[in-house]
Motif scaffolding. Sequence first.
Motif, PDB file in Angstrom:
ATOM      1  N   UNK A 219      35.815  40.665  52.186  1.00 54.06           N
ATOM      2  CA  UNK A 219      36.495  39.452  52.619  1.00 54.06           C
ATOM      3  C   UNK A 219      35.780  38.169  52.250  1.00 54.06           C
ATOM      4  N   UNK A 220      34.555  38.277  51.694  1.00 51.65           N
ATOM      5  CA  UNK A 220      33.781  37.072  51.365  1.00 51.65           C
ATOM      6  C   UNK A 220      33.840  36.694  49.887  1.00 51.65           C
ATOM      7  N   UNK A 221      34.348  37.603  49.049  1.00 51.72           N
ATOM      8  CA  UNK A 221      34.350  37.369  47.611  1.00 51.72           C
ATOM      9  C   UNK A 221      35.764  37.467  47.065  1.00 51.72           C
ATOM     10  N   UNK A 222      35.988  36.841  45.920  1.00 56.00           N
ATOM     11  CA  UNK A 222      37.296  36.910  45.279  1.00 56.00           C
ATOM     12  C   UNK A 222      37.141  36.700  43.782  1.00 56.00           C
ATOM     13  N   UNK A 223      38.129  37.147  43.012  1.00 57.34           N
ATOM     14  CA  UNK A 223      38.116  36.971  41.567  1.00 57.34           C
ATOM     15  C   UNK A 223      38.834  35.691  41.178  1.00 57.34           C
ATOM     16  N   UNK A 224      38.335  35.072  40.131  1.00 50.27           N
ATOM     17  CA  UNK A 224      39.097  33.995  39.525  1.00 50.27           C
ATOM     18  C   UNK A 224      40.383  34.600  38.972  1.00 50.27           C
TER      19      UNK A 224
END
Length: 700
Positions: A219-224
């Motif tokens: 829940x803390x990271x995401x992809x461009x």
Amino acid sequence: MPLCLSAVSVHSRLSLLVWRVCFLALTLAVLLVSEARAQSVEPVRLAAVEMAPYLGADIERQGYAADLVKRAMARSGQAVEIRFYPPARALSLVESGQIDGMLFVGGSAASSAALRLSRPFPGVNLGLLKRRVDPIPYAKDADRRPAETLRSLAGYRIGAVRGLAVPAVFEAEAALRREYVANDLQNLDKLALGRIDLMLVDKYRASDLMVLHRPHLIGQLEFLNPPLFPSSFHIAWAADTPRREALAKVFDSALQAMQADGQVSEILFSHGLRAGEMRNDATVRLTIGTVNNPDMLVMRRLSAEFERTHPGIELDWRVIDETVLRTRLMTDLAIADGQFDVMTIGSYETPIWGQRGWLEPLDNLPSAYGIDDLIPSVRASLTYQGRLYALPFYAESSMTYYRTDLFERAGLSMPKQPAYDDIERFARRLHDPAGGVYGLCLRGKPGWGENISVIAPMANTYGGRWFDANWRPELESAGWREAVTRYVSLLQQYGPPDAAERGYRESLQLFAEGRCAMWIDATVAAGYLFNPRVSSVASKVGHAAAPIGRVDVGESWLWSWALAIPASSSRKVQARKFIEWATSRSYVERVGRDEGWIAVPPGTRLSTYAQPAYLAVAPFARFVASSISEAQVDLPGRHYRGIQTVSIAEFPAVGYALAIEINRALTGRITVDQALRNAQVEVRRIMEAAGYYNETLMNR
């Protein structure tokens, strides 16, 4: 043949007849030899490089890419052997012509003159991962101009793995600030700590690392988005081998046909991977992720009625193996993948995910739904602070199944509350592999929802705990050692030879075929085992409580497979209509009419256990209802909740770490003591990384 030779010098009608017989015999022999050769065609030998979750020796069916290649070649009757090697070794074997080819992803090897690439099929999903709190400008049409987009990221530190076959556009951009490390987990830690700004990584690889090793990052990271680096898999055929051209033609033709008829997408889905979007503007398409258990397959079959009564909604089913499903559902949360509109989750996940805002709350259910008809313990297991976040499809506890005919023949009697000493004694008497019957079946496949589902309650009854009061793991305790030693011993001595590969579904089928004398597992299986339509032993099944070890505590679990709506879904209204339909009292009645009352999803509604038609065919019904209603969730001497699981977000990683090690002990690769020692070390790392404690400070 001597007769044929002797006829050479004899000129007569008899010799002519002999020659005709000989000719026919020789012709037949040639045909038989040709047929034998055709049946023993040398298999296609391929080298592959470990690339989880797409390819791997320990992945189910060796992963999606291996599964696809084998199915494609099987269309022409061609078998495939795949072995895994380090990248340089695999490439060397192909270039030297020692094997036919390799399963391969781009990079510098693509230009090798010794290789010929096959038609492409879906490959890795490389992208740039960032922290959600970091605002990194990124154009919506970035994928149309990747080189320009990468130049705009020149000021950011980008982590990559040394030796990774990176996309050419990434490799060519000289202005990028690249930082190389040995593996993706190192980069993930650097990204979380802000030591790099972006990480080049496959999206499924990143999510698996979070789910299984760094759950506190979910829940803390995401992809461009959109991704810049579309890629493909190929078979790289050895250019100079005699049969290269024929094999390449067979594979390319089969792959083209499989892409046209949708089989490639189906294979992707079965491995929990995502294919291209197939949206119709005139229709809302709900993507449903569910486990491949019998009750869910009935739901899928009967859902045609829902589509008929809701003409604007189509259902896109992703029916996946349980362990893969759990990981892919977590992928949606770990990297905001947005793959599912309806998730099949359980009593463990629902309160935790609801608390974190990952699920849509299910308030204000219509009166016709009958929320007060839900069994109170099941309803409570799917709530957080009084709000429902999932609706129960079926619920279960645990019990012991046994073959009454085998027990009677051997003069044995199953007690209402067996102990594991009893189970071992019975298994020893009834184990008859030569006669096609194994003394005991248990889940052996690794996974926190597979072998750990059985092992954790077993450890409870031997006095084992997951953690002490300070959240330090206790997996090397006497209770765990005794429980796991007995589990491994029972299966090695009295279980099927492939026990380590069998989970719930495979064990269920084995018992239904009459090949298990006993099975300890979920109460939900009773509806299948007592159903003469699908079970060959329906009239010979007995049931008793789940066994205990040294203490009578924590042997009976409480679990519900339930339907929930992820907060990321853009089709929440339609998804809610579906899950209300699939978990309603009218759905239960529909199953009773169409499939027989023995097959209805159990454990969720009080009205099911007041239905005379159900009670008449389900001799286990009252036992199951009582087990579910009375199952303990809070055990004495534990500061955490749970029977099979622990009510913390990190448990999937914790359970997986132990599951893998116990599976290795079951297959004889390591001892039980080594398995528990390895798991203790890994779980301690997980808990410390998640901030539960600092081992260094605590030991001062």
